[in-house]
Design an enzyme around this catalytic site. Structure first.
Site, short mmCIF file in Angstrom:
data_model
loop_
_atom_site.label_atom_id
_atom_site.label_comp_id
_atom_site.label_asym_id
_atom_site.label_seq_id
_atom_site.Cartn_x
_atom_site.Cartn_y
_atom_site.Cartn_z
N ASP A 109 1.16 -1.01 0.26
CA ASP A 109 -0.19 0.12 0.16
C ASP A 109 1.10 1.17 0.21
O ASP A 109 1.27 1.74 1.04
CB ASP A 109 -1.23 0.07 1.51
CG ASP A 109 -1.72 0.91 1.18
OD1 ASP A 109 -2.62 1.40 0.29
OD2 ASP A 109 -2.50 1.60 2.26
N ASP B 270 17.23 -1.45 -13.52
CA ASP B 270 16.50 -0.20 -14.01
C ASP B 270 16.04 0.11 -12.68
O ASP B 270 14.51 0.50 -13.05
CB ASP B 270 15.04 -1.28 -14.28
CG ASP B 270 14.44 -0.25 -15.79
OD1 ASP B 270 14.55 1.23 -15.94
OD2 ASP B 270 13.37 -0.40 -15.65
N1 LIG Z 1 3.73 -5.95 -5.18
C1 LIG Z 1 3.16 -4.45 -5.27
N2 LIG Z 1 2.18 -3.62 -4.68
C2 LIG Z 1 1.54 -2.42 -5.03
N3 LIG Z 1 1.54 -2.55 -6.63
C3 LIG Z 1 2.96 -2.95 -7.19
C4 LIG Z 1 3.44 -3.73 -7.09
N4 LIG Z 1 3.77 -4.17 -7.95
C5 LIG Z 1 3.73 -3.51 -8.84
N5 LIG Z 1 3.00 -2.53 -8.70
C6 LIG Z 1 1.81 -1.68 -9.41
O1 LIG Z 1 2.15 -1.76 -10.90
C7 LIG Z 1 3.13 -0.90 -11.86
C8 LIG Z 1 4.12 -1.51 -12.42
O2 LIG Z 1 5.18 -2.45 -11.78
P1 LIG Z 1 5.91 -3.10 -12.85
O3 LIG Z 1 7.13 -1.60 -11.93
O4 LIG Z 1 6.97 -4.21 -12.34
O5 LIG Z 1 6.27 -3.19 -14.17
P2 LIG Z 1 6.58 -1.92 -14.99
O6 LIG Z 1 7.18 -1.13 -14.76
O7 LIG Z 1 6.00 -2.46 -16.34
O8 LIG Z 1 7.78 -2.85 -15.37
P3 LIG Z 1 8.61 -3.39 -17.19
O9 LIG Z 1 7.78 -2.53 -17.86
O10 LIG Z 1 9.96 -3.08 -16.34
O11 LIG Z 1 8.13 -4.32 -17.45
C9 LIG Z 1 4.27 -0.25 -10.06
O12 LIG Z 1 4.52 1.28 -10.74
C10 LIG Z 1 2.90 0.04 -9.11
O13 LIG Z 1 2.50 0.71 -8.87
#
Ligand SMILES: Nc1ncnc2c1ncn2[C@@H]1O[C@H](COP(=O)(O)OP(=O)(O)OP(=O)(O)O)[C@@H](O)[C@H]1O
Ligand SMILES: [Mg+2]
Length: 285
Positions: free
Chosen positions: A185, A220
């Site tokens: 959260d 990253d």
């Molecule tokens: N365990 C978690 N608890 C709460 N929010 C999360 C969690 N994991 C991911 N998120 C939310 O999802 C968003 C995207 O997750 P993440 O950064 O892992 O993926 P991404 O940026 O799409 O990754 P990439 O493009 O490198 O594959 C985060 O910015 C966050 O807001």
């Protein structure tokens, strides 16, 4: 991606057999040939063609007539299939809303049957701009469904390696292109105005140091991949992590640490010396 849940509910048992067969065979074929699915599911060819047509119109598979009729998952299809497996295995029981949609993933919140809040991240390496990712990450000639599943597996294994030592979300499960972790959260650092930036920067550097001593460099690290609230910070988003003993790991670490130092300088005027921090992280200070 909003229609992922709608597609999920439209899939019946017959479709699931076809999707399972595509999943089983996708390691060997970019486009899984009909005969492989017929062998697994025992359908007549014309019935299978109709099913594939339907799945394609739902955006779940992409069919290709070349020398033979073959089929592969779209990103939506792979995600729907992974979701089926997570529900079947009792990992999640209710899907919620989209938390974030990035270039390489879509993240939903979800509940399990004990009402615990989870985050479900569907990976999408190379969908749709495969070429760019290939150049950046150099995965060789593997096709995108395999790359996508590998990316999920890689992220899950990093979380497993770090959880309990480093502040990362608790890894719960991974299947197909989905990684399930405990929901935190908190908000991304770039969306938070910190009252104690010096202290938070120290906390982040300490986590980077602990990660390094577990053999992991994030790869990253930035204000987009750190979650923060009153209680602390969490590092997320690991598919591109590097092992400390891999080639170029020094450069990767340097880039990670620079990103963070620059961000705190730009946003809060908090300054740190890059080399001092790098020495500290590597345990030489
Ligand atoms: N365990 C978690 N608890 C709460 N929010 C999360 C969690 N994991 C991911 N998120 C939310 O999802 C968003 C995207 O997750 P993440 O950064 O892992 O993926 P991404 O940026 O799409 O990754 P990439 O493009 O490198 O594959 C985060 O910015 C966050 O807001
Ligand atoms: Mg991210």
């Amino acid at each position: 991606m909003n229609d992922l849940l709608e597609a999920y509910h439209r899939i019946d048992r017959t479709d699931t057999c076809v999707l399972s067969s595509i999943f089983r065979n996708m390691w060997d074929f970019e486009y899984v040939p009909l005969h492989a699915i017929i062998r697994d599911c025992a359908f007549k060819e014309d019935r299978l063609e109709l099913i594939l047509k339907k799945l394609s119109s739902m955006g779940i598979v992409e069919n290709k007539y070349d020398e033979y009729l073959g089929t592969r998952f779209t990103f939506k299809g792979l995600s729907v299939f992974s979701l089926k497996r997570l529900v079947m295995k009792g990992i999640i029981s209710k899907m919620g809303n989209i938390l974030g949609e990035g270039k390489e993933s879509v993240v939903f919140n979800a509940l399990n049957d004990r009402n615990e809040e989870l985050a479900v991240k569907f990976h999408r390496v190379g969908y749709p701009s495969f070429k760019k990712v290939r150049e950046k990450r150099n995965y060789g000639t593997l096709h995108i469904t395999v790359l996508t599943v590998r990316s999920a597996k890689r992220e899950y294994s990093a979380l497993k390696r770090l959880y309990g030592y480093v502040s990362v979300p608790e890894p719960i499960f991974f299947d197909g292109n989905a990684v399930v972790s405990r929901l935190i959260d908190a908000r991304e650092l770039y969306r938070v105005r910190l009252k104690n930036p010096e202290e938070v920067l120290e906390m982040i550097i300490d986590e980077v140091r602990k990660m390094y001593h577990r053999g992991v460099i994030h790869g990253d690290l930035s204000q987009f991949n750190i979650l923060a609230n009153q209680e602390g910070i969490w590092i997320i988003d690991f598919p591109q992590y590097a092992d400390v003993w891999s080639p170029h790991s020094d450069e990767i670490l340097k880039r990670d640490v620079s990103n963070i130092i620059d961000y705190f300088d730009r946003s809060y005027g908090v300054k740190k010396d890059l080399n001092e921090v790098l020495n500290y992280v590597r345990g030489r200070a």
